[in-house]
Design an enzyme around this catalytic site. Structure first.
Site, PDB file in Angstrom:
ATOM      1  CG  ASN A 312      -2.041  -1.017   1.112  1.00  0.00           C
ATOM      2  OD1 ASN A 312      -2.549  -1.380   0.082  1.00  0.00           O
ATOM      3  ND2 ASN A 312      -2.300  -1.530   2.214  1.00  0.00           N
ATOM      4  CG  HIS A 314       1.102   2.691   4.720  1.00  0.00           C
ATOM      5  ND1 HIS A 314      -0.050   2.411   4.270  1.00  0.00           N
ATOM      6  CD2 HIS A 314       1.625   1.732   5.711  1.00  0.00           C
ATOM      7  CE1 HIS A 314      -0.620   1.361   4.893  1.00  0.00           C
ATOM      8  NE2 HIS A 314       0.183   1.152   5.765  1.00  0.00           N
ATOM      9  CB  CYS A 349       6.264   8.390   7.862  1.00  0.00           C
ATOM     10  SG  CYS A 349       7.173   6.695   8.179  1.00  0.00           S
TER      11      CYS A 349
END
Length: 413
Positions: A312, A314, A349
């Site tokens: 995904n 991330h 992040c």
């Protein structure tokens, strides 16, 4: 003609003036060739060499004797008898042996499973659904590369096992689509699961070669959340090693904003909900806010690598745990082991993010860190360098000579 004939029969010919050409048989004297149906009569003489290079030849058969032997061999097949019609006993014996060995192997595997409870129930690591279809169970063997300096599995190893069982649960239930744990209806709406809170309690860490059994199940959490719990046991002793509870919500993969659970998605996941109490009692204490003034240790310049990203795009939530522990002082790591943690995930992040890990050490009533080895509690913050919070957390550490969380070593006098 004589030269050609002699070359064919490997002998030096002597032309016989009595050779006749005409109707009838052709006779070849002196050990020659005697065809019986030809109009050509040729007589040659050939003698088998008794020596070659001065050495006597034993067992040499002349062309005449060879042809005579061939003529004497009967061309009709041997008579059919009872013995000739019997099967090839070697082939039959080999087939019986193969069947016996295969049956013995299956019997031994069943016998081992009965006598060896520590062996894998699921040797291929796929897992299975148990308890009326609500609990997913999978076994893991602790590998040599999954242990740390203490010869026990690391907390990252345990967390990876939890994540693996969660995904395999969705897959085995037939709900896994192309996304990372997304159901078919979630994929249509570009929705993914993200964790918001995680609580873990570790009673004992497994060692190299141990087989652990991980059970996981899901329950509702509020109106727009899902709670997933785990229970990790030692396969040999059935001892509970780790308990964990997490809360998950949905996020739009394109806008990166949180989303409510659509009715179509709720219809997919609700049949798999198990109404049960959390595996870990919720710690409702508020997490302490840290900054440069209140933190005792700060680790700067942390950044994700390409391998830290999941499908995904991330950072994997297990990676955050490793970053949090980066700022734990070595004095704690050498004398204590992680017994429990509570994490709250605030935001994600990306690949180009640069982070800071902050830790503040406090002591419980059972001892003072650095003076008497008691249970130690730490407050944590993982943030971007420009300020926004990524993860807040709290960890509990027990002395390494304690077997269970909360106990204390006896005074040695």
């Amino acid at each position: 003609m004589a030269a050609a004939t002699s070359a064919f029969f490997l002998a030096t010919p002597s032309p016989d003036p009595s050779a006749k050409i005409g109707n009838g048989s052709v006779s070849v004297g002196g050990g020659g060739f005697v065809p019986k149906s030809s109009s050509l009569q040729v007589k040659t003489k050939a003698q088998a060499p008794s020596k070659i290079n001065g050495t006597s030849v034993v067992g040499y058969t002349s062309p005449k004797e060879s042809l005579k032997i061939k003529d004497d061999v009967p061309l009709s097949p041997p008579p059919r008898t009872f013995i000739n019609q019997l099967p090839d006993w070697s082939v039959l014996l080999a087939a019986i042996t193969t069947i016996f060995l295969a049956a013995e192997k299956q019997w031994m595997m069943l016998d081992w499973k009965t006598k060896r409870p520590d062996m894998l129930i699921d040797p291929f690591g796929i897992g299975r659904i148990v308890q009326d279809g609500f609990v997913f169970r999978q076994n893991f063997s602790i590998r040599s590369y999954e242990i740390g300096a203490d010869r026990t599995a690391s907390i990252e190893t345990m967390m990876n096992h939890l994540q693996e069982t969660a995904l395999n649960h969705v897959k085995t239930a037939g709900l896994l689509d192309d996304g990372f744990g997304s159901t078919p209806e979630m994929a249509k709406k570009n929705l993914i699961w993200v964790v918001t809170k995680m609580q873990v309690m570790v009673d004992r860490y497994p060692t190299w070669g141990d087989i652990v059994q991980v059970d996981t199940w899901v329950s509702p959490s509020g109106k727009n959340g899902m709670r997933r719990c785990w229970l990790v046991r030692d396969c040999k002793t059935n001892e509970i090693l780790t308990r964990a509870t997490s809360v998950w919500v949905m996020m739009n993969k394109l806008t990166r904003r949180l989303s409510k659970i659509p009715d179509e998605v709720r219809g997919e996941i609700e049949p798999h909900f198990l109404n049960s109490v959390p595996a870990v009692e919720e710690d409702s204490r508020k997490l302490t806010k840290l900054d440069d003034n209140t933190a005792d240790y700060v680790r700067r310049g942390l950044s994700p690598r390409w391998n830290d990203l999941d499908v995904n795009q991330h950072v994997n939530n297990v990676k955050y745990i490793g970053w949090i522990l980066e700022s734990v002082p070595p004095a704690i790591l050498e004398t204590h082991e992680l017994a429990g943690m509570t994490l709250e995930y605030r935001r994600e992040c990306g690949r180009d993010s640069v982070l800071q890990s902050l830790t503040a050490v406090s002591s419980s009533d059972t001892g003072t860190f650095g003076k008497k080895p008691g249970v130690v509690e730490c407050q944590h913050l993982l943030r971007l360098e420009d300020g926004p919070e990524i993860v807040k957390g709290r960890t509990q550490w027990r002395p390494k000579n304690l077997r269970s969380f909360g106990g204390l070593p006896a005074d040695s006098g």
